[in-house]
Design a protein around this motif. Structure first.
Motif, PDB file in Angstrom:
ATOM      1  N   TRP A 258      12.045  86.715  -3.864  1.00 55.49           N
ATOM      2  CA  TRP A 258      10.850  87.008  -4.667  1.00 55.49           C
ATOM      3  C   TRP A 258      11.098  86.547  -6.096  1.00 55.49           C
ATOM      4  N   ILE A 259      10.015  86.395  -6.850  1.00 53.46           N
ATOM      5  CA  ILE A 259      10.087  86.010  -8.260  1.00 53.46           C
ATOM      6  C   ILE A 259       9.677  87.243  -9.058  1.00 53.46           C
ATOM      7  N   PRO A 260      10.636  87.938  -9.688  1.00 55.07           N
ATOM      8  CA  PRO A 260      10.334  89.241 -10.292  1.00 55.07           C
ATOM      9  C   PRO A 260       9.188  89.240 -11.288  1.00 55.07           C
ATOM     10  N   THR A 261       8.984  88.155 -12.019  1.00 57.51           N
ATOM     11  CA  THR A 261       7.881  88.132 -12.980  1.00 57.51           C
ATOM     12  C   THR A 261       6.523  88.030 -12.303  1.00 57.51           C
ATOM     13  N   GLN A 262       6.521  87.680 -11.021  1.00 55.03           N
ATOM     14  CA  GLN A 262       5.262  87.501 -10.288  1.00 55.03           C
ATOM     15  C   GLN A 262       5.075  88.546  -9.197  1.00 55.03           C
ATOM     16  N   CYS A 263       6.190  89.006  -8.615  1.00 56.69           N
ATOM     17  CA  CYS A 263       6.116  89.889  -7.450  1.00 56.69           C
ATOM     18  C   CYS A 263       7.508  90.451  -7.190  1.00 56.69           C
ATOM     19  N   LYS A 264       7.620  91.741  -6.942  1.00 63.07           N
ATOM     20  CA  LYS A 264       8.938  92.303  -6.655  1.00 63.07           C
ATOM     21  C   LYS A 264       8.791  93.583  -5.833  1.00 63.07           C
ATOM     22  N   PRO A 265       9.870  94.006  -5.182  1.00 62.27           N
ATOM     23  CA  PRO A 265       9.806  95.213  -4.354  1.00 62.27           C
ATOM     24  C   PRO A 265       9.565  96.460  -5.197  1.00 62.27           C
ATOM     25  N   SER A 266       9.144  97.493  -4.526  1.00 62.37           N
ATOM     26  CA  SER A 266       8.978  98.771  -5.204  1.00 62.37           C
ATOM     27  C   SER A 266      10.350  99.337  -5.562  1.00 62.37           C
ATOM     28  N   PRO A 267      10.441 100.153  -6.596  1.00 62.20           N
ATOM     29  CA  PRO A 267      11.729 100.701  -7.016  1.00 62.20           C
ATOM     30  C   PRO A 267      12.428 101.506  -5.921  1.00 62.20           C
ATOM     31  N   GLY A 268      11.647 102.099  -5.027  1.00 65.68           N
ATOM     32  CA  GLY A 268      12.247 102.931  -3.985  1.00 65.68           C
ATOM     33  C   GLY A 268      12.635 102.185  -2.721  1.00 65.68           C
ATOM     34  N   ALA A 269      12.369 100.892  -2.660  1.00 65.64           N
ATOM     35  CA  ALA A 269      12.675 100.132  -1.441  1.00 65.64           C
ATOM     36  C   ALA A 269      14.182 100.023  -1.229  1.00 65.64           C
ATOM     37  N   ARG A 270      14.612 100.160   0.000  1.00 62.08           N
ATOM     38  CA  ARG A 270      16.016  99.950   0.353  1.00 62.08           C
ATOM     39  C   ARG A 270      16.184  98.478   0.749  1.00 62.08           C
ATOM     40  N   ILE A 271      17.135  97.811   0.113  1.00 56.01           N
ATOM     41  CA  ILE A 271      17.308  96.376   0.315  1.00 56.01           C
ATOM     42  C   ILE A 271      18.719  96.101   0.804  1.00 56.01           C
ATOM     43  N   PHE A 272      18.823  95.294   1.874  1.00 61.45           N
ATOM     44  CA  PHE A 272      20.109  94.875   2.441  1.00 61.45           C
ATOM     45  C   PHE A 272      20.157  93.353   2.421  1.00 61.45           C
ATOM     46  N   HIS A 273      21.267  92.815   1.948  1.00 62.38           N
ATOM     47  CA  HIS A 273      21.387  91.364   1.801  1.00 62.38           C
ATOM     48  C   HIS A 273      22.435  90.832   2.770  1.00 62.38           C
ATOM     49  N   LEU A 274      21.984  90.014   3.725  1.00 66.75           N
ATOM     50  CA  LEU A 274      22.861  89.370   4.709  1.00 66.75           C
ATOM     51  C   LEU A 274      22.773  87.872   4.483  1.00 66.75           C
ATOM     52  N   ASP A 275      23.910  87.217   4.222  1.00 68.39           N
ATOM     53  CA  ASP A 275      23.822  85.827   3.778  1.00 68.39           C
ATOM     54  C   ASP A 275      25.158  85.130   3.982  1.00 68.39           C
ATOM     55  N   SER A 276      25.104  83.829   4.241  1.00 66.75           N
ATOM     56  CA  SER A 276      26.330  83.040   4.256  1.00 66.75           C
ATOM     57  C   SER A 276      26.878  82.848   2.848  1.00 66.75           C
ATOM     58  N   ASP A 277      26.028  83.099   1.855  1.00 73.51           N
ATOM     59  CA  ASP A 277      26.414  82.944   0.453  1.00 73.51           C
ATOM     60  C   ASP A 277      25.723  84.019  -0.385  1.00 73.51           C
ATOM     61  N   PRO A 278      26.070  85.292  -0.184  1.00 71.18           N
ATOM     62  CA  PRO A 278      25.327  86.364  -0.855  1.00 71.18           C
ATOM     63  C   PRO A 278      25.496  86.392  -2.365  1.00 71.18           C
ATOM     64  N   LEU A 279      26.603  85.855  -2.872  1.00 72.76           N
ATOM     65  CA  LEU A 279      26.802  85.854  -4.320  1.00 72.76           C
ATOM     66  C   LEU A 279      26.168  84.640  -4.993  1.00 72.76           C
ATOM     67  N   LYS A 280      25.680  83.678  -4.191  1.00 69.63           N
ATOM     68  CA  LYS A 280      25.085  82.450  -4.736  1.00 69.63           C
ATOM     69  C   LYS A 280      26.030  81.841  -5.780  1.00 69.63           C
ATOM     70  N   GLN A 281      27.189  81.414  -5.301  1.00 74.22           N
ATOM     71  CA  GLN A 281      28.274  80.996  -6.178  1.00 74.22           C
ATOM     72  C   GLN A 281      27.946  79.777  -7.023  1.00 74.22           C
ATOM     73  N   GLN A 282      26.937  79.007  -6.646  1.00 74.55           N
ATOM     74  CA  GLN A 282      26.548  77.842  -7.426  1.00 74.55           C
ATOM     75  C   GLN A 282      25.528  78.181  -8.515  1.00 74.55           C
ATOM     76  N   MET A 283      25.030  79.436  -8.515  1.00 71.90           N
ATOM     77  CA  MET A 283      23.991  79.838  -9.471  1.00 71.90           C
ATOM     78  C   MET A 283      24.586  80.745 -10.543  1.00 71.90           C
ATOM     79  N   PRO A 284      24.557  80.352 -11.798  1.00 72.96           N
ATOM     80  CA  PRO A 284      25.058  81.247 -12.855  1.00 72.96           C
ATOM     81  C   PRO A 284      24.287  82.558 -12.947  1.00 72.96           C
ATOM     82  N   VAL A 285      22.994  82.550 -12.666  1.00 67.94           N
ATOM     83  CA  VAL A 285      22.184  83.763 -12.753  1.00 67.94           C
ATOM     84  C   VAL A 285      21.524  84.025 -11.407  1.00 67.94           C
ATOM     85  N   PHE A 286      21.902  85.121 -10.770  1.00 74.55           N
ATOM     86  CA  PHE A 286      21.270  85.549  -9.519  1.00 74.55           C
ATOM     87  C   PHE A 286      21.607  87.014  -9.293  1.00 74.55           C
ATOM     88  N   TYR A 287      20.606  87.797  -9.000  1.00 70.83           N
ATOM     89  CA  TYR A 287      20.863  89.173  -8.578  1.00 70.83           C
ATOM     90  C   TYR A 287      19.597  89.745  -7.966  1.00 70.83           C
TER      91      TYR A 287
END
Length: 559
Positions: A258-287
């Motif tokens: 999602w793009i937080p300035t345009q759309c984002k989850p509700s504060p109470g949503a539970r989010i789980f991240h499953l990824d081959s690259d969860p830290l996005k090592q090539q991106m200086p800014v990601f969270y």
């Protein structure tokens, strides 16, 4: 190369001549994405490396396993070793650190300093290229090392494979499974999980079990979930009405959920991240605000979650409640309504018989085989294209995944090379992106190596992405009222896109344009038959009418 080709005719790699480095790497990229097999590109020292251009970015963001090998200027001048400098250019092309040109985009970069361990160096590079997150690797070697005499030797190839797939820990499987089943409005967002074709079936089984779970694709690079499934929300870029209302979200192999300035989850949503690259090592800014994140094979994780839920008596009892069947029925109604809306967009103009991208793409889907593989680089029109194509088979919808325009020309050829002569390949590309793809090289390669593809150029007379970007930041600014000519993003009058391709192919290519729905129907059939007959085709599709476009009306000009 000549020695290897002569001595190992049955096992020596096939080499294709590509008169442009970006096209070469894009072609290797397309082949690697479809097959999962690493491809190699050979370029000339620093200048050839620079010629790869945006294709290195695309291979990195698109996680395509490719090996790039480049020479280095000889490091001796007076004949100290065989291979010492012999030409003027050897001084000019000597740079302080050639690897830095592409190093930040690569999973690994290294220098071959002698011939005696060259196979180990290549093997190590390939391990990085194939291990998750897959991507480009870069090796360089000076002529002195390449000229070294060595004793023939072999490596045990099983010792040089990639890392094995990782699975979720048992406690994570239980926690995520219980959260999914207990959610009132669960959502799974994915971008490139479909690169592993097995993951599509695994995800379908999970969704069929957890009735009410919706799936949103973000167009990362692959078809991840069948668009004809009732749980599909289609493809959108970081904005969807279901994101703010979801109470449990699984982000699976996704760069921009999602793009937080345009759309984002509700504060109470539970989010789980499953990824081959969860830290996005090539991106200086990601969270993202995920309570847990795991570096895993999403195909394996989907299978684990489905198996746990199906074998759990308590979760099975919960899912047998009529509430879940009601959610399942509601998904069918939502999906049917969404398809009706999509269908309504695919209508030609009632007054001028012109057509939009939705109508064009719907006719493509109607005429092309259901197993057609689409290489998509439609930029701002991508979501409209995806809506009409409704991709449902793994490996049939490939998007760039990066931001380096021009990927699809070479990629479509690589996909065709990998898919074989009996598989239809269609490239859908914006007009500006078509020019970025170096068509003079693309269509020469297509003709020389008998790789016929159908190219559809979406001709809207320029770049629409810059206007969209400025409106997101300054919707009421001066530029919002400026014309495309004033913004310098207009291509009016348009080039002869199909003619450019035909010239590059030495005339051995079908070339045409269409500005009305009637013309489109006739020209599209001709183009498809040409490709089926072994001759590539380029159709210049004049969106919203032919005015100002080559072959159409000439009333719109610059100046």
């Amino acid at each position: 190369m000549v020695k290897g080709q002569n001595e190992r005719k049955d096992s020596f790699p096939r080499i294709l001549t590509c008169p442009n480095e970006m096209v070469a790497l894009s072609m290797a990229d397309g082949y690697a994405r479809l097959t999962g097999k690493t491809q190699c590109v050979i370029v000339h020292v620093d200048v050839g490396t620079q010629g790869l251009g945006a294709a290195v970015h695309n291979a990195s963001c698109g996680r395509a396993p490719v090996l790039i090998f480049a020479g280095l200027s000889p490091y001796t001048c007076d004949g100290e070793y065989r291979g010492s400098r012999t030409e003027y250019i050897h001084w000019i092309q000597d740079v302080p650190d050639q690897k830095q040109i592409v190093g930040q985009y690569c999973r690994y970069s290294g220098e071959i300093k002698c011939g005696k361990n060259i196979k180990q160096m290549v093997g190590r590079a390939l391990q990085f290229a194939m291990s998750a997150p897959a991507g480009p690797v870069y090796l360089v070697g000076a002529r002195e090392a390449m000229e070294e005499d060595i004793e023939p030797y072999e490596l045990e190839q099983t010792h040089w494979g990639p890392l094995g797939n990782a699975a979720l820990p048992e406690d994570a499987v239980q926690g995520i499974a219980e959260a999914l089943v207990g959610a009132k409005e669960p959502l799974l967002i994915t971008g490139y999980s479909g690169r592993d074709h097995n993951s599509v079936g695994s995800l379908v089984r999970l969704v069929d079990t957890v009735k009410g779970l919706r799936v949103l694709e973000t167009g990362g690079s692959d078809m991840c979930f069948p668009a004809d499934h009732r749980a599909s929300l289609g493809l959108r870029y970081g904005i969807h009405e279901r994101i703010p209302t979801a109470d449990v979200i699984i982000v699976a192999d996704c760069d921009v959920p999602w793009i937080p300035t345009q759309c984002k989850p509700s504060p109470g949503a539970r989010i789980f991240h499953l990824d081959s690259d969860p830290l996005k090592q090539q991106m200086p800014v990601f969270y993202i605000p995920a309570e847990t994140r795991y570096k895993v094979s999403t195909s394996t994780a989907f299978h684990q979650l489905h198996a746990y839920i199906s074998s759990s008596p308590s979760l099975s009892r919960t899912l047998s409640d009529p509430t879940y069947q009601s959610r399942w029925d509601a998904l069918a109604q939502e999906h049917s309504s969404r398809l009706s809306t999509i269908c309504s967009l695919a209508e030609p103009s009632s007054t001028a018989s012109t057509f939009n991208v939705s109508y064009l793409t719907s006719r493509l889907r109607h005429h092309l085989p259901p197993t057609t593989i689409y290489a998509i680089e439609a930029v701002t029109l991508t979501t409209f294209v995806a809506d009409q194509l409704l991709p449902s088979l793994p490996g049939t919808f490939l998007n760039c995944g990066g931001g380096g325009l021009g990927w699809s020309g070479g990629a479509a050829l690589g996909i065709k090379l990998a898919a074989g002569p009996d598989r239809f390949v269609c490239q859908i590309v914006g007009d500006g992106t078509f020019l970025f793809s170096v068509p003079g090289s693309v269509y020469w390669i297509s003709q020389r190596y008998n790789l016929p593809v159908l190219t559809i150029v979406l001709n809207n007379q320029g770049w629409n992405a810059p206007r969209r970007s400025l409106l997101l930041v300054h919707p009421e600014g001066d530029a919002s009222r400026a014309s495309n000519e004033e913004l310098n993003i207009s291509f009016a009058p348009s080039p002869d896109y199909a003619g450019i391709a035909k010239a590059a192919a030495g005339g051995n290519l079908w070339a045409g344009s269409a500005g009305t729905a009637e013309e489109l129907e006739a020209k599209l059939k001709e183009a498809i038959e040409s490709v089926k007959g072994g001759v590539g085709a380029v159709l210049d599709a004049h969106l919203d009418g032919p005015q100002g476009k080559y072959g159409g009306g000439k009333s719109v000009t610059v100046g």
